[in-house]
Scaffold this motif. Structure first.
Motif, short mmCIF file in Angstrom:
data_model
loop_
_atom_site.label_atom_id
_atom_site.label_comp_id
_atom_site.label_asym_id
_atom_site.label_seq_id
_atom_site.Cartn_x
_atom_site.Cartn_y
_atom_site.Cartn_z
N TRP B 484 0.86 -1.18 0.00
CA TRP B 484 0.00 0.00 0.00
C TRP B 484 0.89 1.22 0.00
O TRP B 484 1.90 1.26 0.71
N GLY B 485 0.53 2.19 -0.77
CA GLY B 485 1.33 3.39 -0.77
C GLY B 485 0.68 4.43 -1.65
O GLY B 485 -0.46 4.28 -2.10
N ASP B 486 1.43 5.48 -1.88
CA ASP B 486 0.95 6.50 -2.79
C ASP B 486 2.18 7.13 -3.43
O ASP B 486 3.28 7.05 -2.88
N ALA B 487 2.01 7.70 -4.58
CA ALA B 487 3.17 8.24 -5.29
C ALA B 487 2.68 9.28 -6.27
O ALA B 487 1.54 9.25 -6.72
N ARG B 488 3.59 10.17 -6.61
CA ARG B 488 3.22 11.24 -7.52
C ARG B 488 3.96 11.09 -8.84
O ARG B 488 5.13 10.70 -8.87
N ALA B 489 3.27 11.44 -9.90
CA ALA B 489 3.87 11.41 -11.23
C ALA B 489 4.77 12.64 -11.40
O ALA B 489 4.87 13.49 -10.51
N TRP B 490 5.38 12.75 -12.55
CA TRP B 490 6.31 13.85 -12.83
C TRP B 490 5.63 15.20 -12.65
O TRP B 490 6.24 16.17 -12.21
N ASP B 491 4.34 15.28 -12.95
CA ASP B 491 3.65 16.56 -12.81
C ASP B 491 2.88 16.64 -11.50
O ASP B 491 2.08 17.54 -11.31
N GLY B 492 3.11 15.69 -10.59
CA GLY B 492 2.46 15.75 -9.30
C GLY B 492 1.19 14.95 -9.19
O GLY B 492 0.64 14.81 -8.10
N THR B 493 0.69 14.43 -10.29
CA THR B 493 -0.54 13.64 -10.24
C THR B 493 -0.37 12.48 -9.27
O THR B 493 0.58 11.71 -9.36
N LEU B 494 -1.31 12.41 -8.33
CA LEU B 494 -1.19 11.42 -7.27
C LEU B 494 -1.84 10.11 -7.70
O LEU B 494 -2.91 10.11 -8.32
N SER B 495 -1.18 9.02 -7.40
CA SER B 495 -1.76 7.69 -7.60
C SER B 495 -1.69 6.94 -6.29
O SER B 495 -0.75 7.10 -5.51
N ILE B 496 -2.68 6.11 -6.08
CA ILE B 496 -2.63 5.21 -4.92
C ILE B 496 -1.95 3.93 -5.38
O ILE B 496 -2.28 3.39 -6.43
N VAL B 497 -1.02 3.48 -4.60
CA VAL B 497 -0.37 2.20 -4.87
C VAL B 497 -1.12 1.15 -4.07
O VAL B 497 -1.20 1.24 -2.85
N GLN B 498 -1.71 0.21 -4.75
CA GLN B 498 -2.43 -0.82 -4.02
C GLN B 498 -1.82 -2.19 -4.29
O GLN B 498 -1.29 -2.43 -5.36
N PRO B 499 -1.87 -3.06 -3.29
CA PRO B 499 -1.22 -4.36 -3.46
C PRO B 499 -2.05 -5.28 -4.35
O PRO B 499 -3.28 -5.24 -4.33
N LEU B 500 -1.37 -6.10 -5.09
CA LEU B 500 -2.02 -7.10 -5.92
C LEU B 500 -2.02 -8.44 -5.23
O LEU B 500 -2.69 -9.37 -5.66
N ILE B 501 -1.20 -8.55 -4.22
CA ILE B 501 -1.01 -9.85 -3.58
C ILE B 501 -0.45 -9.60 -2.20
O ILE B 501 0.20 -8.59 -1.93
N GLU B 502 -0.75 -10.49 -1.30
CA GLU B 502 -0.17 -10.46 0.05
C GLU B 502 1.35 -10.57 -0.09
O GLU B 502 1.83 -11.33 -0.94
N PRO B 503 2.12 -9.84 0.70
CA PRO B 503 3.58 -9.95 0.54
C PRO B 503 4.03 -11.41 0.60
O PRO B 503 3.77 -12.13 1.56
N LEU B 504 4.69 -11.83 -0.47
CA LEU B 504 5.08 -13.23 -0.57
C LEU B 504 6.07 -13.61 0.50
O LEU B 504 6.11 -14.73 0.96
N TYR B 505 6.90 -12.64 0.88
CA TYR B 505 7.94 -12.94 1.86
C TYR B 505 7.72 -12.13 3.13
O TYR B 505 8.65 -11.93 3.90
#
Lengths: 488, 1062
Positions: B484-505
């Motif tokens: 889970w996280g969030d990140a900004r593109a080069w122009d600041g556009t925010l995206s939510i980072v969502q997991p696709l899978i439970e952490p394997l390790y």
């Protein structure tokens, strides 16, 4: 020439007189005794043991290499993306080519009534059989999924699926398969009277049983001879087109494709000429030591060898002509790809292979213009060896140079064989020589019955008794120029 | 894990399994002796328990109720109805971040198992497209070398051992340790973090600063764009972030900038650039013009209309020349500018300067001067000033405020940290990601000696890498597809980072680790991100709805930073004469970036777009320099010594690669190779050049000595294999290039729009039999060479989609790489391959051309008729299909394929015998007979696309036009009774990834389809049409817009037009 008995030169052409094909004054019995002696002597010569030991070792290496190949995959060879065929198909075509001379000698020369063929046809046929066996090995093991190689055969299956009859590889399967079958039959049928001779001379029960079985109850009756000669003639007629077809079809593997350097109509005759060329060179390579080793110099005489040399010279010229013509066609076609591949052969990364081929095939055989070269066994042997090497390189050059540099330069890549491939090639010689040495030891190396027919005595008998009854069932005569058919 | 605890004597008190016995000191000593520093790695591996855990997670995500998953709500960007049949693909939106810039992606997931990454069409910097490294992120997710365990370093400093610790033990330690630090306000506590655009991380950082007011926070990355910031600060007084609008630019002058490939916004920029590279009658032959001045050959340089090779250190002088010429044309400017004039060096010929300046002045407001991140701040400032003069600001170039104006640049930050460490002021160092022990410049290396001065060091990292091995604690980091996280593109556009899978390790994310350190109330990444989200969007929003919408779309609407209009200020350029001697340029590597992607086998085997090298780097140098150094062929090993003030000299031995078009007296050194603790795949690949790097000259340095050693190693390249090279071949290649890749000058094209069809005489042979007609669908592909930049994203997209194996460097050297699509790269020179060592050096006129090649699906397919077992046949829609089950592997099809696009499985290739993993960890039950093979782990198998057969050994394979994708759409169309299949809905992986849309796929029987129109385009031509293959792929000729009046260095080959026939 360190021979025990002085060589009798029967190569001179004396007008009005036929040169004798069998020297040393060997009569019917003499021929049988000479040939059977190879088999009857309690121990083969020491050289046989040495040669057999080496061959058997190489055969073992072949087995190990094939095992290694099957366990790991074709990747153990040095092939790569553009060059998907290398030593494997080179060896295949090389061995198929070797397998040419035998049937040519036995079938075509038989139909053309070339009497000198009788001394060498038996082991030349044996050479054919073994060479084709070596050849057949390579397409079998070179496929990616060796365990499914049988899918190339048109076997009924649950998918109701035939192989692709448009593929030259399938034609190969049929051509080589047919050739092998017919050659084997031809060889075996021709050997039956001689096997009966061995049976009759056998000193142990085991030998009697084995050769008795192999002789198929031959008793030398006229009926047997009649049937035998019929069959032999028919097989000769069947085998003759095969001599031409098998290597033509093998050449289709290349000619039918569209790769520059492969896609050319000259290939069928060029391959056949090359195969005869290479085949006769191998006959020489085998005959020269064999006649020395087994004391057959009176049967396989210098004249026989000289005739082989002449064929080597003629076919060598044909091959040389084909090499020239390829360049001409490449230039004349105007195809830039075709033009390039020939420039690349002569001046590219494989130029060393190309020039080896030219030197060995076109260069070496020119020695045979000189009679001294044609009658000196050492020189003959040297030229024959060179031709063997040259013909192997011919196939290598055709296959590898064309594949490695085709249409898109981005794909060009160099092929270099791995040790596994080199040892497999060496191993295939092991297979060939093991079989050949066993043949020399256990089977009649020379067609005794046929040799007797070309003895002067055979003809004299007929002439001495012109009124002797000739059975009317003898519809054909295998010596028509010396026998007038009986007037009805 | 309770396993592996040691008592004071270092002996396990009891053991319950063989695994535990394997932790015995004797065994550990043996391992340490055999594999120094790697013992922990070797005795670990995915355990049965972990396997069960992620399989359970997969099931849970498959729509069933799981015990852990529903705790956190994921709203997927699903493209289909709510019923989710098992085995059906689902796409989720997330974002991938690199260098503190995010790009939005959609991840395809089967039954909870992400297998493929696509661009997110809603994201402004992806627009549905991806780059190669984004495609490769899937393989990293399933990398069995990723760290599965918390490790603690025990024992003496000089002979360290690593002990596995449970998460609980880590948490206990952290709680106690940071409780103590909290008492002192964090004196001696330092954090070294990778730069990040995450608002959540910023928020956690603020909380951290609150909890530990005395703590210091440093940001560092070995490849930074800080020179851009410094340049803007110089020109405008404040750091600004520069945004290019290449779709509006008619003339672009790039100095050392690889904006089409290595820029964080490269996917977008490539798309914008290519939009202006498709001239035809409909757009009045509109085409931009790109000038590139650079030392090495970059992807951007390879598509330049005019590329000028200059030493990187001379580019400032070149820009000064151009500026002076522009000023001379436009007259004195009122805007403040550089106070110092141009230096004495004038590297560019006056004629060229005049033409560039004229071009720029003629396109005022529609031109842009772009400077790459390697160039010093002064060059950036000068470019800003020039762009202002050319009225580019606000038109082709816009600015936003820098996200973190106050932060020092990365080298300063790392230097400050190192000085503190050396002064003994660092008690606890927390390293969030990164690998400074490997990638820091030689003078700032975080080596063993510096770690010895730190009492406690904690490293969060996805791998047990060089830094982890020196740290006291290693904490596994979750992959971004598990986070889970969030990140900004080069122009600041925010995206939510969502997991696709439970952490394997079971890894942690940086924000989760910071939550542990600060004793945060929230511990899960999801909660932290939601909290940040809540803080970012005040109550005025319908936050829940916005959150779900953002997760679905992959972007948070209206979060781009506002455009600002900075004003130029007077600045001093200072004097900088380029140092004499061979210059060394440290370049970002196209495949492994700064080394962090070194264990990604897809990227290692992905051919570099320019050099076509795989599995390693090389010193790139010009043919003239190679001649001077006596380099006979690629792979001759050079020794390069760094110039430095102190007495000790460091040298690096690295193979040379002779790169036509490279600037003379300059050597490009790609960084990121020569890793020692990357994992089984990346270890020992290539050469680490960071010993030559200094923080004072991190990008452009001067070599003290370059010499040939006389040794040689064979480089693993996929093209231009040395052994096949010959003079005849080189000549032929140069003759063929204009036929294979048809090109024309824009003016020529305007006069002869169908020039491409007349390069080769292609008679249409009358068919000998009635040929098959395709009345249903007739799939075809069009490849626009004018739009293709050669970035190679298609290669990796295809690899990920089609389960294409990696074969390892040894097999690549043999010429057995397996890629179904490749990008052919040719160097075209007027005077052959060798540029003679002319003095004075002249700008090289080498031209680079790219051509993607994959199966063209010939209707008259030569491969089909030669297959003896009918394993390759045509289907009803004209696809040349390969029946793997039927193939016996005669390879005749490959021999007869004129494009050589077929790939044979020489071995069982999924960890074949020469895959580094097999070489390192493979077992050979019959050592003499069987080559080593490492079986695929359960985790690795998860990366495979279930829709595509995994090919066995001995089988030929090739491009299928992604038949599984065609069929998926056809099945849907039939089930839902669509009248037609809409154009563009079916996209093979390569087409979908292509940032420039150079590849277009569709139905040739649909008169409205894009591909049909492109096939009928005047520029369209069939490759090797003279063979009468009737291929389904057509290429669109490449147009170069070098401009009028440059006939002297017109493209080699163009004048050959029409000469060549067959």
């Amino acid at each position: 020439m360190a021979s025990v008995a002085p060589e009798i030169d029967n190569t001179a052409e004396i007008p009005g007189r036929r040169a004798e094909l069998i020297t040393g004054g060997l009569g019917f019995t003499g021929v049988t005794d000479t040939v059977a002696a190879v088999w009857e002597r309690p121990q083969p010569p020491r050289a046989w043991y040495i040669a057999f030991g080496i061959s058997l070792t190489l055969l073992g290496i072949l087995g190990a290499m094939i095992l290694y190949l099957i366990v790991n995959g074709v990747g153990v060879w040095g092939l790569n993306n553009p060059t998907a065929w290398g030593f494997d198909i080179t060896n295949f075509v090389f061995w198929v080519g070797i397998g040419h001379a035998g049937t040519l000698i036995s079938a075509i020369l038989f139909l053309f009534r070339q009497k000198w063929r009788t001394s060498i046809n038996r082991f030349a046929e044996a050479m054919t059989i073994f060479a084709v066996m070596c050849a057949g090995l390579f397409p079998g093991i070179h496929v990616g999924r060796i365990w499914l190689a049988y899918w190339l055969a048109p076997l009924p299956n649950q998918m109701a699926m035939w192989p692709n009859f448009r593929s030259p590889l399938l034609w190969d399967v049929f051509a080589v398969g047919t050739y092998f079958m017919v050659s084997l039959l031809f060889w075996y049928v021709g050997m039956i009277p001689d096997l009966a001779t061995f049976r009759d001379r056998a000193t142990s029960r085991t030998k009697q049983i084995i050769y008795g079985l192999l002789a198929l109850g031959w008793n030398g009756s006229s009926r047997h001879w009649h049937r035998f000669e019929r069959a032999y003639l028919l097989l000769a007629a069947l085998a003759t087109p095969l001599v031409l077809s098998v290597h033509s079809v093998v050449s289709f593997d290349f000619a039918v494709s569209q790769l520059p350097g492969w896609h050319t109509t000259i290939f069928p005759p060029y391959f056949v000429a090359g195969a005869i060329f290479g085949g006769f060179a191998m006959v020489l390579t085998l005959a020269i030591p064999a006649r020395e080793l087994f004391g057959l110099k009176n049967i396989i005489t210098l004249r026989h060898l000289e005739n082989c040399c002449k064929i080597v010279l003629v076919t060598g010229l044909m091959v040389g002509y084909a090499y020239l013509m390829e360049f001409f066609m490449a230039w004349y076609s105007g195809s830039p790809y075709e033009g390039f591949i020939f420039r690349a052969r002569a001046g590219g990364p494989y130029a060393w292979a190309y020039w080896t081929m030219i030197l060995c095939n076109v260069g070496a055989s020119q020695l045979f213009w000189f009679k001294r070269a044609r009658t000196n066994v050492w020189l003959m042997l040297a030229v024959a060896m060179a031709v063997n090497v040259g013909m192997w390189f011919e196939r290598f050059v055709i296959i590898v140079t064309s594949l490695s540099q085709d249409f898109l330069p981005s794909s060009w890549d160099f092929y270099r064989p791995t040790l596994v491939e080199i040892l497999t090639l060496a191993g295939s010689f092991g297979l060939f020589f093991t079989l050949f040495l066993l043949f020399c030891r256990f089977l009649p190396m020379v067609a005794m019955a046929e040799v007797k027919t070309v003895l002067p005595q055979a003809a004299l008998t007929a002439e001495r008794h012109p009124h002797e009854h000739v059975p009317p069932t003898r519809a054909f005569d295998y010596n028509p120029d010396e026998h007038e058919p009986p007037a009805s | 894990m309770e396993r592996g605890d040691v008592n004071s004597r270092g002996v396990p008190e009891y053991w319950r399994s063989l695994d535990e016995l394997a932790d015995s000191p004797a065994f550990r000593r043996w391992v340490e002796r055999e594999f120094p520093g790697l013992d922990a790695l070797l005795s670990s591996g995915p355990t049965r328990r972990q396997f069960l855990r992620f399989m359970g997670a997969s099931l849970a995500l498959g729509g069933l109720t799981g015990c852990r998953w529903p705790k956190e709500t994921i709203v997927p960007a699903t493209r289909q109805s709510a019923e989710r049949p098992p085995g059906a693909a689902v796409q989720y939106a997330t974002a991938l971040e690199r260098g503190a810039v995010a790009t939005g992606v959609l991840v395809t997931s089967y039954d909870g198992r992400p297998i493929k990454i696509e661009g997110n069409d809603k994201h402004p910097f992806s627009r549905g497209k991806t780059s190669a490294w984004m495609q490769a992120a899937i393989l990293e997710l399933y990398d069995p070398d990723r760290s599965p365990q918390v490790l603690q370093r025990v024992g003496q400093r000089d002979r360290p051992a690593h002990v596995r610790r449970s998460r609980a033990e880590l948490e206990n330690f952290l709680r106690a340790h940071f409780e103590r630090l909290r008492g002192t306000g964090g004196v001696g506590l330092c954090v070294l973090s990778e730069p990040s655009s995450s608002p959540s991380l910023a928020q956690m950082r603020a909380r951290f600063a609150q909890a530990f007011p005395q703590a210091e926070w440093y940001e560092y990355e070995p490849l930074s764009r800080d020179n851009e910031r410094a340049g803007a600060r110089l020109a405008f007084g404040r750091p600004y972030r520069t945004h290019l609008h290449l779709d509006r630019a008619d003339v672009i002058v790039s100095l050392d900038s690889d904006f089409l490939m290595t820029h964080p916004a490269a996917v977008r920029y490539a798309s914008d650039f290519a939009a202006r590279r498709r001239p035809d009658a409909s757009n009045n032959y509109d085409c931009n013009r790109l000038y590139v001045l650079e030392s090495g050959v970059t992807v951007t340089g390879s598509v330049a209309d005019r590329r000028i090779a200059l030493r990187a250190s001379e580019l400032r002088a070149a820009l000064e020349q151009i500026s002076a010429a522009v000023v001379a044309r436009l007259g004195p400017s009122s805007q403040p500018g550089p106070l110092a004039g141009a230096g004495g060096l004038r590297p560019l010929p006056e004629k060229l300067v005049a033409s560039i300046a004229a071009d720029l002045c003629a396109h005022r407001g529609r031109c842009a001067v772009v400077v790459g991140p390697r160039q010093p701040a002064e060059v950036h400032a000068l470019a800003h000033w020039l762009n202002g003069l050319l009225e580019a600001h606000g038109h082709t170039i816009t600015f936003t405020a820098d996200p973190d104006e106050q932060r020092p640049d990365h080298w300063t930050a790392l230097g400050a940290l190192v000085r503190r460490i050396d002064a003994g002021q660092v008690d606890t160092l927390v390293i969030l990601g990164g690998n400074p022990s490997y990638d820091a410049p030689a003078d700032l290396a975080l080596d063993r000696g510096r770690f010895d001065r730190i009492a406690t060091s904690i490293h969060l990292s996805p791998y047990v890498n060089e830094t982890s091995l020196l740290s006291d604690w290693h904490v596994p980091q979750a992959h971004i597809l598990e986070s889970w996280g969030d990140a900004r593109a080069w122009d600041g556009t925010l995206s939510i980072v969502q997991p696709l899978i439970e952490p394997l390790y079971g890894g942690l994310t940086p924000i989760e680790l910071l939550a542990l350190l600060t004793n945060d109330r929230l511990t899960s990444g999801h909660d932290i991100v939601r909290r940040t989200f809540g803080e970012l969007f005040d109550a005025g929003h319908d936050r829940a709805r916005l959150w779900e919408q953002s997760l679905h779309d992959g972007v948070v609407p209206d979060t781009a930073w506002p455009t600002e209009t900075p004003t130029l200020q007077a600045f001093s350029l200072g004097s900088a004469e380029p140092a004499t001697g061979t210059e060394l340029v440290f370049a970002e590597d196209y495949s492994v970036y700064d080394g962090r992607l070194a264990n990604n086998a897809w990227l290692q085997e992905w051919p570099d777009p320019i050099t076509k090298l795989t599995w390693g780097n090389a010193a790139l140098l010009s043919p003239a320099d190679a001649g001077r150094l006596g380099v006979q062929r690629n792979g001759d090993i050079l020794v390069i010594e760094a110039a430095q003030s102190s007495g000790a000299s460091t040298s690096v031995r690295i193979p040379a690669y002779v790169l036509p078009g490279h600037a003379e007296d300059s050597i490009t050194l790609p960084i990121g190779y020569g890793r020692t603790a990357a994992g089984a795949v990346g270890d020992g690949m290539g050469v680490d050049v960071s010993p030559l790097r200094r923080s004072s000259a991190p990008y452009i340095a001067v070599a003290a000595r370059v010499a040939r050693t006389g040794q040689h190693c064979e480089l693993a390249g996929t093209q231009d294999h040395h052994a096949i090279r010959s003079r005849v071949g080189d000549r032929e290649e140069q003759a063929r290039i204009p036929v294979l890749i048809r090109e024309a000058e824009l003016g020529h094209y305007r006069a002869h729009p169908d020039f491409a069809r007349h390069v080769v005489h292609e008679p249409a042979p009358a068919p000998l039999w009635k040929e098959k007609e395709y009345d249903g669908h007739k799939w075809g592909l069009a490849i626009d060479l004018s739009a293709c930049i050669g970035c190679g994203a298609c290669v990796l997209a295809c690899q990920a989609e089609n389960n294409i194996p990696v074969v390892g460097p040894e097999e690549v050297r043999r010429g057995r790489e397996m890629h179904w699509i490749r990008v052919d790269r040719y160097f075209r020179t007027a005077d052959g391959m060798q540029t003679p060592g002319a003095t004075p050096p002249v700008p090289s006129t080498v031209a680079v051309v790219h051509q993607p090649v994959t199966c063209v699906h010939c209707e008259n397919a030569p491969c089909e008729q030669v297959c003896p077992v009918a394993a390759t046949v045509h289907d009803e829609e004209g696809l040349n299909v390969m029946v793997y089950n039927r193939c016996v592997g005669t390879r005749y099809c490959s021999n007869n394929c004129p494009f050589k696009v077929r790939r044979f499985n020489w071995f069982y290739n999924h960890h074949g015998p020469y895959h580094p993993r097999s070489i390192r960890t493979g077992v050979t039950p019959l050592p003499v007979v069987r080559l080593p093979r490492a079986d695929l782990t359960e985790i690795e198998k998860m990366a495979y696309n279930p829709q595509v057969t995994v090919r066995s050994r001995g089988v030929m394979e090739k491009c299928t036009f992604c038949v599984q994708r065609i069929n998926a759409v056809k099945i849907k169309a039939r089930n839902e009774k669509w009248p037609t299949i809409p154009d563009g809905l079916i996209q093979p992986a390569c087409v979908q990834a292509c940032p420039t849309e150079a590849l277009v796929f569709g139905d040739l029987n649909d008169p409205q389809s894009r591909v049909r129109r492109l096939h009928e385009h005047p520029r369209a031509y069939e490759l090797l049409a003279e063979l009468n293959l009737k291929s389904r792929t057509r290429y669109l000729a490449r147009i170069r817009n070098t401009g009028a009046g440059h006939d002297s260095d017109a493209l080699p080959g163009n004048e050959r037009h029409g000469e060549r026939g067959t």
